[in-house]
Enzyme design. Structure first.
Site, PDB file in Angstrom:
ATOM      1  N   GLN A 268      47.242  36.102  47.874  1.00 28.05           N
ATOM      2  CA  GLN A 268      47.823  37.443  47.739  1.00 28.05           C
ATOM      3  C   GLN A 268      47.198  38.372  48.779  1.00 28.05           C
ATOM      4  OE1 GLN A 268      47.035  40.451  44.635  1.00 28.05           O
ATOM      5  NE2 GLN A 268      49.242  40.503  44.258  1.00 28.05           N
TER       6      GLN A 268
ATOM      7  N   TYR B 226      48.878  50.049  45.324  1.00 28.20           N
ATOM      8  CA  TYR B 226      48.156  49.815  46.585  1.00 28.20           C
ATOM      9  C   TYR B 226      49.063  50.195  47.773  1.00 28.20           C
ATOM     10  CZ  TYR B 226      44.944  47.904  43.274  1.00 28.20           C
ATOM     11  OH  TYR B 226      44.115  47.791  42.195  1.00 28.20           O
TER      12      TYR B 226
ATOM     13  N   ARG C  17      55.306  40.889  45.582  1.00 27.17           N
ATOM     14  CA  ARG C  17      55.105  41.404  44.225  1.00 27.17           C
ATOM     15  C   ARG C  17      55.433  42.896  44.189  1.00 27.17           C
ATOM     16  NH1 ARG C  17      50.077  41.185  39.779  1.00 27.17           N
ATOM     17  NH2 ARG C  17      51.525  40.434  38.212  1.00 27.17           N
TER      18      ARG C  17
ATOM     19  N   GLY D 189      48.035  36.398  33.578  1.00 29.49           N
ATOM     20  CA  GLY D 189      46.755  36.848  34.093  1.00 29.49           C
ATOM     21  C   GLY D 189      45.643  36.493  33.124  1.00 29.49           C
TER      22      GLY D 189
END
Ligand SMILES: Cc1cc2nc3c(=O)[nH]c(=O)nc-3n(C[C@H](O)[C@H](O)[C@H](O)COP(=O)(O)O)c2cc1C
Length: 360
Positions: A99, A180, A227, A313
């Protein structure tokens, strides 16, 4: 038997099942120059039974690092250090994507190894703080990227993607979610630009489109995932028009033929079906579970056709043999969040498999 345990196509690969390990920052890249360690190879190797592993957020450049001890993919030293990690997964027939996470305004000067300031889209400080080696620090106002800075950042993503392939990864996931840098370009509160990288929906999606196109040109669309997390306010994000924004984004990206779209579902869960309809390729879903974490029941999303794969997760953090446990109906180890970030093997590589726990 759920279809979740049947193979599925991801870009140029066939995944052995539809249970994905979601990306999780663990802040244990204690190798020299933000490099992975042997312990990280053990950790990912233990989880190789996933249909696909997506690594923790990995910075494509020094300035893209927002948390202590996260790994990078922008130096030769880091590429070398990732090789045992990808080998550990491949030895067991698993698939692993890196990622690529540029944290943008989320970060702090004290996190860097050199003198740097976090960069962002506009000079808008995030409300909140980040944990540094010297304790918690309030986020700072980021330095807005100019045209040359934007071009350099796009080039950094492409270069990190090439490095990922060099390090043995099967592909990369671009982190466009959770507040982000990519998400900061998409969101209305963080993108206050009036140039070609903001202003309108077309302007705000441009950076994500151009990063994706550059990475596709570098390593091929069938090795690139993206994502997104529409309507997720994490990291002080406000999206006034998320439906309009993500419709436009998918309109531009769907024709590229990416390996997959990974949706981190936000509070607007009703929008998920529309995303599914608008995306002709493989869709990985990480369901919205406020206050809890994704459980075994989420596998039904594969059976109903809501998604092609489901990502986990917390449950994958605590259960290295998660696909097996899901198949036999558990039980499941409980994640210890106090050991999520930083530290050593404790709460990292010492979660037992069902067989090791003697419960098989
Ligand atoms: C310890 C931890 C670290 C995380 N780090 C990342 C990350 O680096 N990149 C990312 O996209 N999501 C990250 N996430 C979010 C997870 O990928 C996932 O979306 C979230 O945990 C919800 O899924 P779950 O209910 O199965 O845990 C992290 C989650 C946890 C628990």
């Amino acid at each position: 038997m759920s279809r979740a345990f049947e193979p599925v196509t991801i870009g140029r690969y066939t995944a052995r099942n539809r249970v994905v390990m979601a990306p999780m920052t663990r802040s244990r890249a204690h190798g020299p120059g933000a490099s992975p360690t042997e312990l990280m190879a053990t950790y990912y190797g233990q989880r190789a039974g996933a249909g696909l592993i997506i690594t923790e957020g990995t910075q494509p450049s020094a300035v893209g690092q927002g948390y202590p001890n996260t790994p990078g993919l922008h130096t030769a030293e880091q590429v070398e250090a990732w090789r045992p990690v990808t080998a550990a997964v491949h030895e067991q027939g698993g698939l692993i994507f890196a990622q690529l996470m540029h944290t943008g305004r989320i970060g702090h000067p004290e996190i860097y190894r050199e003198e740097l300031t976090p960069v962002g889209v506009s000079p808008v400080r995030a409300d909140g703080s980040v944990y540094t080696a010297n304790g918690p620090r309030e986020f700072v106002t980021p330095e807005p990227l100019d045209e040359a800075g934007i071009r350099q950042t796009i080039a950094d993503f492409a270069s990190a993607a090439r490095n990922a392939i060099d390090a043995g990864f099967d592909g990369v996931e671009l982190h466009g979610a959770n507040g982000y840098l990519l998400h900061q370009f998409l969101a209305t509160n963080t993108n206050q630009r009036d140039d070609a990288w903001g202003g309108t929906v077309e302007g705000r999606i441009r950076f994500v489109v151009e990063v994706t196109e550059a990475v596709v040109a570098a390593i091929g669309a069938d090795r690139v995932g993206l994502r997104i997390s529409p309507s997720n306010p994490y990291n002080d994000i406000v999206e006034d028009d998320h439906r309009e924004t993500y419709r436009a984004l998918l309109g531009r990206l769907d024709p590229l033929g990416l390996a997959y779209l990974h949706v981190g579902e936000g509070p607007d869960t009703e929008f998920t079906d529309e995303l599914r309809e608008r995306w002709s390729g493989t869709l990985i879903l990480n369901p919205f579970t406020p206050g809890g974490y994704t459980g075994a029941e989420a596998l039904k999303l594969v059976d109903t056709g809501a998604a092609d794969l489901v990502s986990y997760g917390a449950l994958f953090l605590a259960n290295p043999d998660l696909p097996y446990r899901l198949q036999v109906g558990g039980p499941f180890n409980t994640p210890d969040y106090t050991r999520a970030y930083g530290g050593d093997h404790e709460g990292y590589t010492d979660y037992p498999t069902l067989a090791e726990a003697g419960e098989a």
